[in-house]
Design a protein around this motif. Structure first.
Motif: not given
Ligand SMILES: Nc1ncnc2c1ncn2[C@@H]1O[C@H](COP(=O)(O)OP(=O)(O)OP(=O)(O)O)[C@@H](O)[C@H]1O
Ligand SMILES: [Mg+2]
Length: 354
Positions: A151-164
Protein backbone atom coordinates in the motif's frame (compact mmCIF):
# COMPACT_ATOMS: atom_id res chain seq x y z
CA UNK A 1 14.14 16.18 10.23
CA UNK A 2 10.60 16.42 8.91
CA UNK A 3 8.09 15.13 11.40
CA UNK A 4 5.91 12.40 9.89
CA UNK A 5 3.64 11.91 12.90
CA UNK A 6 3.07 14.64 15.49
CA UNK A 7 1.10 13.88 18.61
CA UNK A 8 0.48 16.82 20.93
CA UNK A 9 -1.29 16.86 24.28
CA UNK A 10 -3.34 13.81 23.34
CA UNK A 11 -5.83 12.52 25.91
CA UNK A 12 -8.05 9.48 25.66
CA UNK A 13 -10.92 8.62 28.00
CA UNK A 14 -12.96 5.43 27.83
CA UNK A 15 -15.88 6.62 29.92
CA UNK A 16 -14.40 7.24 33.38
CA UNK A 17 -11.15 5.48 32.51
CA UNK A 18 -8.24 7.75 31.57
CA UNK A 19 -6.23 5.68 29.06
CA UNK A 20 -3.87 8.30 27.55
CA UNK A 21 -2.58 11.26 29.55
CA UNK A 22 -1.05 14.30 27.87
CA UNK A 23 0.88 12.37 25.22
CA UNK A 24 3.48 14.44 23.34
CA UNK A 25 5.49 12.59 20.73
CA UNK A 26 7.11 13.61 17.45
CA UNK A 27 8.06 10.85 15.05
CA UNK A 28 10.52 12.02 12.38
CA UNK A 29 10.18 10.76 8.83
CA UNK A 30 12.25 7.63 8.32
CA UNK A 31 12.59 6.82 12.02
CA UNK A 32 11.80 3.61 13.86
CA UNK A 33 10.07 4.35 17.16
CA UNK A 34 9.19 1.71 19.75
CA UNK A 35 6.40 2.11 22.31
CA UNK A 36 7.16 -0.07 25.29
CA UNK A 37 5.65 -0.57 28.73
CA UNK A 38 3.78 -3.05 30.91
CA UNK A 39 0.45 -4.59 29.93
CA UNK A 40 -2.40 -2.10 30.04
CA UNK A 41 -0.21 1.04 29.92
CA UNK A 42 -1.88 2.32 26.72
CA UNK A 43 0.50 1.27 23.93
CA UNK A 44 -2.18 -0.23 21.67
CA UNK A 45 -4.55 2.61 22.46
CA UNK A 46 -1.94 5.13 21.29
CA UNK A 47 -1.17 3.13 18.15
CA UNK A 48 -4.85 2.67 17.34
CA UNK A 49 -5.40 6.40 17.86
CA UNK A 50 -2.72 7.11 15.24
CA UNK A 51 -4.43 4.66 12.87
CA UNK A 52 -7.84 6.21 13.55
CA UNK A 53 -9.27 3.00 15.00
CA UNK A 54 -9.83 4.94 18.24
CA UNK A 55 -10.91 8.55 18.49
CA UNK A 56 -8.92 10.84 20.76
CA UNK A 57 -10.72 12.83 23.45
CA UNK A 58 -8.55 15.94 23.06
CA UNK A 59 -5.22 17.07 21.67
CA UNK A 60 -3.91 17.02 18.13
CA UNK A 61 -2.69 14.35 15.77
CA UNK A 62 -0.93 15.17 12.51
CA UNK A 63 0.40 12.87 9.81
CA UNK A 64 2.67 14.43 7.17
CA UNK A 65 1.61 17.85 8.41
CA UNK A 66 -2.11 17.24 8.02
CA UNK A 67 -4.49 17.26 11.00
CA UNK A 68 -6.02 13.81 11.37
CA UNK A 69 -8.28 14.05 14.43
CA UNK A 70 -11.52 13.43 12.56
CA UNK A 71 -10.06 11.67 9.52
CA UNK A 72 -11.40 8.11 8.98
CA UNK A 73 -8.77 5.34 9.16
CA UNK A 74 -8.72 4.52 5.45
CA UNK A 75 -7.84 8.12 4.59
CA UNK A 76 -4.88 8.31 6.99
CA UNK A 77 -2.62 6.36 4.69
CA UNK A 78 -1.04 4.26 7.44
CA UNK A 79 -0.81 0.46 7.56
CA UNK A 80 -1.21 -1.66 10.68
CA UNK A 81 0.47 -5.02 11.21
CA UNK A 82 -0.95 -7.06 14.08
CA UNK A 83 0.11 -10.01 16.15
CA UNK A 84 -2.76 -12.09 14.77
CA UNK A 85 -1.90 -11.73 11.13
CA UNK A 86 -5.55 -11.32 10.09
CA UNK A 87 -4.94 -12.89 6.67
CA UNK A 88 -7.93 -13.83 4.54
CA UNK A 89 -8.02 -17.64 4.93
CA UNK A 90 -9.86 -18.30 1.67
CA UNK A 91 -7.34 -16.32 -0.44
CA UNK A 92 -3.85 -17.44 -1.40
CA UNK A 93 -0.80 -15.25 -0.74
CA UNK A 94 -1.20 -13.40 -4.02
CA UNK A 95 -4.85 -12.68 -3.22
CA UNK A 96 -3.94 -11.46 0.24
CA UNK A 97 -1.22 -9.18 -1.10
CA UNK A 98 -3.33 -7.64 -3.85
CA UNK A 99 -6.65 -7.37 -2.01
CA UNK A 100 -6.25 -3.74 -0.92
CA UNK A 101 -5.14 -2.68 -4.42
CA UNK A 102 -7.99 -4.50 -6.13
CA UNK A 103 -10.34 -2.89 -3.62
CA UNK A 104 -8.97 0.52 -4.63
CA UNK A 105 -9.62 -0.30 -8.28
CA UNK A 106 -6.03 -0.95 -9.40
CA UNK A 107 -6.03 -3.09 -12.59
CA UNK A 108 -5.36 -6.80 -12.11
CA UNK A 109 -2.11 -6.85 -14.09
CA UNK A 110 -0.70 -3.83 -12.26
CA UNK A 111 -1.66 -5.30 -8.88
CA UNK A 112 -0.03 -8.59 -9.85
CA UNK A 113 3.19 -6.84 -10.88
CA UNK A 114 3.34 -4.90 -7.61
CA UNK A 115 2.67 -8.10 -5.66
CA UNK A 116 5.57 -9.80 -7.44
CA UNK A 117 7.88 -6.95 -6.51
CA UNK A 118 6.79 -6.95 -2.86
CA UNK A 119 6.99 -10.76 -2.72
CA UNK A 120 10.60 -10.68 -3.88
CA UNK A 121 11.44 -7.90 -1.36
CA UNK A 122 10.31 -10.11 1.51
CA UNK A 123 11.13 -13.56 0.12
CA UNK A 124 7.65 -14.84 -0.70
CA UNK A 125 8.09 -15.37 -4.48
CA UNK A 126 7.72 -19.12 -4.25
CA UNK A 127 4.69 -19.04 -1.96
CA UNK A 128 2.25 -16.88 -3.92
CA UNK A 129 -0.10 -19.83 -4.59
CA UNK A 130 -0.22 -21.06 -1.02
CA UNK A 131 -3.10 -20.49 1.37
CA UNK A 132 -2.46 -19.08 4.88
CA UNK A 133 -3.04 -22.51 6.49
CA UNK A 134 -0.16 -23.87 4.37
CA UNK A 135 2.33 -21.33 5.75
CA UNK A 136 4.53 -21.29 8.85
CA UNK A 137 4.08 -18.57 11.48
CA UNK A 138 7.05 -16.61 10.15
CA UNK A 139 5.78 -16.83 6.58
CA UNK A 140 2.33 -15.64 7.62
CA UNK A 141 3.91 -12.73 9.41
CA UNK A 142 5.77 -11.88 6.22
CA UNK A 143 2.55 -11.95 4.19
CA UNK A 144 1.00 -9.59 6.75
CA UNK A 145 3.93 -7.22 6.27
CA UNK A 146 3.76 -7.61 2.49
CA UNK A 147 0.14 -6.60 2.61
CA UNK A 148 1.12 -3.43 4.45
CA UNK A 149 4.11 -2.68 2.18
CA UNK A 150 2.13 -2.96 -1.05
CA UNK A 151 0.00 0.00 0.00
CA UNK A 152 3.07 2.27 0.24
CA UNK A 153 1.72 3.92 3.40
CA UNK A 154 3.05 7.07 5.07
CA UNK A 155 3.77 5.00 8.18
CA UNK A 156 3.78 1.40 9.38
CA UNK A 157 2.14 0.72 12.71
CA UNK A 158 3.09 -2.57 14.32
CA UNK A 159 1.26 -3.97 17.34
CA UNK A 160 3.34 -6.77 18.88
CA UNK A 161 3.70 -8.41 15.46
CA UNK A 162 6.16 -11.07 16.59
CA UNK A 163 4.67 -12.25 19.85
CA UNK A 164 3.14 -15.42 18.33
CA UNK A 165 6.50 -16.65 17.07
CA UNK A 166 8.96 -18.87 18.91
CA UNK A 167 12.04 -17.28 20.48
CA UNK A 168 14.52 -18.02 17.68
CA UNK A 169 12.18 -16.86 14.93
CA UNK A 170 11.39 -13.68 16.87
CA UNK A 171 15.05 -12.75 17.00
CA UNK A 172 15.38 -13.44 13.28
CA UNK A 173 12.20 -11.57 12.33
CA UNK A 174 13.07 -8.50 14.34
CA UNK A 175 16.21 -8.11 12.25
CA UNK A 176 14.15 -8.64 9.11
CA UNK A 177 11.57 -6.04 10.10
CA UNK A 178 14.28 -3.50 10.85
CA UNK A 179 16.16 -4.26 7.61
CA UNK A 180 12.93 -3.92 5.65
CA UNK A 181 12.22 -0.58 7.33
CA UNK A 182 15.68 0.66 6.29
CA UNK A 183 15.34 -0.62 2.73
CA UNK A 184 11.95 1.02 2.26
CA UNK A 185 12.96 4.26 3.97
CA UNK A 186 9.77 3.80 5.97
CA UNK A 187 8.50 5.46 9.13
CA UNK A 188 7.59 2.83 11.70
CA UNK A 189 5.91 2.83 15.10
CA UNK A 190 6.35 -0.48 16.85
CA UNK A 191 4.50 -1.57 19.99
CA UNK A 192 6.05 -4.23 22.19
CA UNK A 193 6.16 -5.08 25.87
CA UNK A 194 9.58 -6.64 25.29
CA UNK A 195 12.20 -4.06 26.16
CA UNK A 196 14.97 -6.04 24.43
CA UNK A 197 12.98 -5.91 21.19
CA UNK A 198 12.46 -2.17 21.66
CA UNK A 199 16.13 -1.53 22.48
CA UNK A 200 17.52 -3.56 19.57
CA UNK A 201 15.10 -2.43 16.86
CA UNK A 202 14.34 1.22 17.50
CA UNK A 203 16.15 4.54 17.07
CA UNK A 204 13.89 6.09 19.66
CA UNK A 205 12.21 4.31 22.56
CA UNK A 206 9.12 5.61 24.36
CA UNK A 207 8.52 4.11 27.81
CA UNK A 208 4.89 4.27 28.93
CA UNK A 209 3.17 3.59 32.23
CA UNK A 210 -0.48 4.10 33.23
CA UNK A 211 -1.29 6.08 30.09
CA UNK A 212 1.66 8.42 30.45
CA UNK A 213 5.06 8.72 28.77
CA UNK A 214 7.63 8.18 31.52
CA UNK A 215 10.65 8.91 29.33
CA UNK A 216 11.67 8.84 25.67
CA UNK A 217 15.07 8.84 24.01
CA UNK A 218 17.62 6.69 22.25
CA UNK A 219 18.00 3.16 23.67
CA UNK A 220 21.35 3.93 25.29
CA UNK A 221 20.15 7.24 26.74
CA UNK A 222 17.42 5.33 28.56
CA UNK A 223 19.92 2.73 29.73
CA UNK A 224 22.56 5.23 30.85
CA UNK A 225 20.38 8.00 32.28
CA UNK A 226 16.94 6.72 33.28
CA UNK A 227 14.82 9.64 34.48
CA UNK A 228 13.23 7.67 37.28
CA UNK A 229 13.16 4.39 39.10
CA UNK A 230 10.42 2.94 36.90
CA UNK A 231 12.38 3.43 33.67
CA UNK A 232 15.57 2.26 35.40
CA UNK A 233 13.87 -0.98 36.43
CA UNK A 234 12.13 -1.50 33.12
CA UNK A 235 15.08 -0.95 30.76
CA UNK A 236 17.96 -3.42 31.12
CA UNK A 237 17.99 -7.17 31.56
CA UNK A 238 18.21 -8.60 34.15
CA UNK A 239 16.60 -5.64 35.89
CA UNK A 240 18.52 -3.09 37.94
CA UNK A 241 18.92 -3.83 41.68
CA UNK A 242 17.55 -1.24 44.11
CA UNK A 243 19.06 -0.86 47.57
CA UNK A 244 18.11 1.63 50.31
CA UNK A 245 20.85 3.86 51.66
CA UNK A 246 21.78 7.42 52.49
CA UNK A 247 24.33 10.06 51.58
CA UNK A 248 27.41 9.62 53.77
CA UNK A 249 29.20 12.35 55.75
CA UNK A 250 31.77 13.33 53.11
CA UNK A 251 28.99 14.22 50.64
CA UNK A 252 30.65 12.21 47.87
CA UNK A 253 29.63 8.66 48.66
CA UNK A 254 26.60 6.60 49.49
CA UNK A 255 26.17 4.16 52.39
CA UNK A 256 24.10 1.12 51.51
CA UNK A 257 22.47 0.46 54.87
CA UNK A 258 20.51 -2.54 53.58
CA UNK A 259 23.55 -4.64 52.59
CA UNK A 260 25.84 -6.68 54.90
CA UNK A 261 28.43 -4.41 56.51
CA UNK A 262 26.68 -1.25 55.17
CA UNK A 263 29.33 -0.61 52.50
CA UNK A 264 30.22 2.97 51.54
CA UNK A 265 30.57 3.45 47.78
CA UNK A 266 32.24 6.54 46.25
CA UNK A 267 30.17 8.59 43.79
CA UNK A 268 31.16 10.84 40.90
CA UNK A 269 28.77 13.57 42.16
CA UNK A 270 27.65 15.19 45.38
CA UNK A 271 24.88 13.89 47.58
CA UNK A 272 23.61 15.64 50.70
CA UNK A 273 24.98 13.91 53.85
CA UNK A 274 22.24 11.91 55.59
CA UNK A 275 19.82 12.19 52.71
CA UNK A 276 17.85 8.96 52.20
CA UNK A 277 18.34 7.54 48.71
CA UNK A 278 17.62 4.41 46.71
CA UNK A 279 20.76 3.26 44.92
CA UNK A 280 20.36 1.54 41.56
CA UNK A 281 23.05 -1.03 40.73
CA UNK A 282 22.88 -2.87 37.43
CA UNK A 283 23.67 -6.62 37.67
CA UNK A 284 26.30 -6.30 34.93
CA UNK A 285 28.15 -3.49 36.76
CA UNK A 286 28.90 -5.22 40.06
CA UNK A 287 31.98 -7.15 38.97
CA UNK A 288 33.81 -4.02 37.84
CA UNK A 289 37.27 -5.53 38.42
CA UNK A 290 38.18 -2.76 40.88
CA UNK A 291 39.25 -3.26 44.50
CA UNK A 292 36.58 -5.22 46.43
CA UNK A 293 34.12 -2.85 48.10
CA UNK A 294 31.78 -5.39 49.66
CA UNK A 295 31.06 -9.11 49.73
CA UNK A 296 27.76 -10.90 49.55
CA UNK A 297 26.81 -14.59 49.92
CA UNK A 298 25.51 -16.35 46.80
CA UNK A 299 22.29 -18.36 47.09
CA UNK A 300 21.38 -19.39 43.52
CA UNK A 301 23.59 -19.90 40.47
CA UNK A 302 22.13 -20.10 36.95
CA UNK A 303 24.56 -20.52 34.08
CA UNK A 304 23.86 -20.58 30.35
CA UNK A 305 27.50 -21.39 29.56
CA UNK A 306 28.18 -17.91 28.20
CA UNK A 307 26.73 -15.95 31.11
CA UNK A 308 26.27 -16.76 34.79
CA UNK A 309 23.44 -15.25 36.85
CA UNK A 310 23.78 -15.16 40.62
CA UNK A 311 21.08 -14.40 43.18
CA UNK A 312 22.49 -13.27 46.51
CA UNK A 313 21.39 -14.35 49.96
CA UNK A 314 20.74 -10.79 51.15
CA UNK A 315 17.66 -8.67 51.82
CA UNK A 316 16.97 -7.17 49.32
CA UNK A 317 18.41 -9.92 47.19
CA UNK A 318 20.69 -8.81 44.38
CA UNK A 319 21.01 -10.17 40.89
CA UNK A 320 24.59 -10.35 39.59
CA UNK A 321 25.80 -11.12 36.09
CA UNK A 322 29.20 -12.51 35.18
CA UNK A 323 30.43 -13.22 31.66
CA UNK A 324 31.52 -16.82 31.06
CA UNK A 325 30.55 -20.04 32.80
CA UNK A 326 30.66 -18.53 36.27
CA UNK A 327 33.25 -19.30 38.94
CA UNK A 328 31.01 -19.03 41.99
CA UNK A 329 28.85 -21.72 43.60
CA UNK A 330 25.93 -21.52 45.99
CA UNK A 331 27.29 -20.65 49.46
CA UNK A 332 30.35 -18.83 48.06
CA UNK A 333 30.94 -15.19 48.75
CA UNK A 334 31.02 -12.78 45.78
CA UNK A 335 33.54 -9.94 45.98
CA UNK A 336 31.89 -6.91 44.38
CA UNK A 337 32.83 -3.43 43.26
CA UNK A 338 31.17 -0.82 41.08
CA UNK A 339 32.53 2.23 39.25
CA UNK A 340 31.33 5.56 40.75
CA UNK A 341 29.75 6.57 37.42
CA UNK A 342 27.67 3.39 37.29
CA UNK A 343 25.79 4.08 40.53
CA UNK A 344 22.29 5.49 39.98
CA UNK A 345 20.50 7.33 42.77
CA UNK A 346 16.77 7.90 43.15
CA UNK A 347 14.62 9.82 45.58
CA UNK A 348 12.84 7.22 47.77
CA UNK A 349 9.56 9.19 47.71
CA UNK A 350 9.25 10.48 44.15
CA UNK A 351 11.40 7.85 42.41
CA UNK A 352 13.04 10.60 40.37
CA UNK A 353 16.72 10.26 39.47
CA UNK A 354 19.04 12.44 41.60
N1 LIG B 1 -12.64 -0.05 24.60
C1 LIG B 1 -12.18 0.11 25.83
N2 LIG B 1 -12.98 0.48 26.86
C2 LIG B 1 -12.50 0.67 28.10
N3 LIG B 1 -11.21 0.52 28.46
C3 LIG B 1 -10.35 0.15 27.49
C4 LIG B 1 -10.78 -0.06 26.14
N4 LIG B 1 -9.68 -0.41 25.41
C5 LIG B 1 -8.66 -0.41 26.27
N5 LIG B 1 -9.04 -0.07 27.52
C6 LIG B 1 -8.17 0.05 28.72
O1 LIG B 1 -7.15 0.97 28.43
C7 LIG B 1 -5.92 0.55 29.01
C8 LIG B 1 -4.85 0.50 27.95
O2 LIG B 1 -5.12 -0.55 27.05
P1 LIG B 1 -4.14 -0.93 25.88
O3 LIG B 1 -4.78 -1.99 25.08
O4 LIG B 1 -3.75 0.33 25.18
O5 LIG B 1 -2.89 -1.50 26.68
P2 LIG B 1 -1.51 -2.07 26.13
O6 LIG B 1 -0.43 -1.20 26.68
O7 LIG B 1 -1.59 -2.25 24.67
O8 LIG B 1 -1.43 -3.48 26.88
P3 LIG B 1 -0.95 -4.93 26.34
O9 LIG B 1 0.55 -4.95 26.48
O10 LIG B 1 -1.60 -5.88 27.32
O11 LIG B 1 -1.44 -5.11 24.93
C9 LIG B 1 -6.20 -0.79 29.67
O12 LIG B 1 -6.36 -0.60 31.04
C10 LIG B 1 -7.48 -1.26 29.01
O13 LIG B 1 -8.24 -2.05 29.90
MG1 LIG C 1 -1.62 -3.91 23.38
Amino acid sequence: MTPQIEISHVEKHYGAFHALKDIDLTIPKGSFVALVGPSGCGKSTLLRSIAGLESITSGDLRIAGERMNEMPPRKRDVAMVFQSYALYPHMNVLGNLTYSLRFKGVAKADAREKANRVASTIGLEKLLDRYPRELSGGQRQRVAMGRAIIREPKAFLFDEPLSNLDAALRVHMRMEVRALHDRLGATSVYVTHDQIEAMTMADHVVVMRDGRIEQQGSPLTLYDTPANRFVAGFIGSPAMNFVDGHGSEDGHSVRLDALPGAPVLPLDRRVEPGRPVVAGLRPEHLFSGGETQFSVPIRVVESTGSIAYYTTDTDPELMLVEQGRGKLRSGDSAALSIAPGDIHLFDPMTGLAL
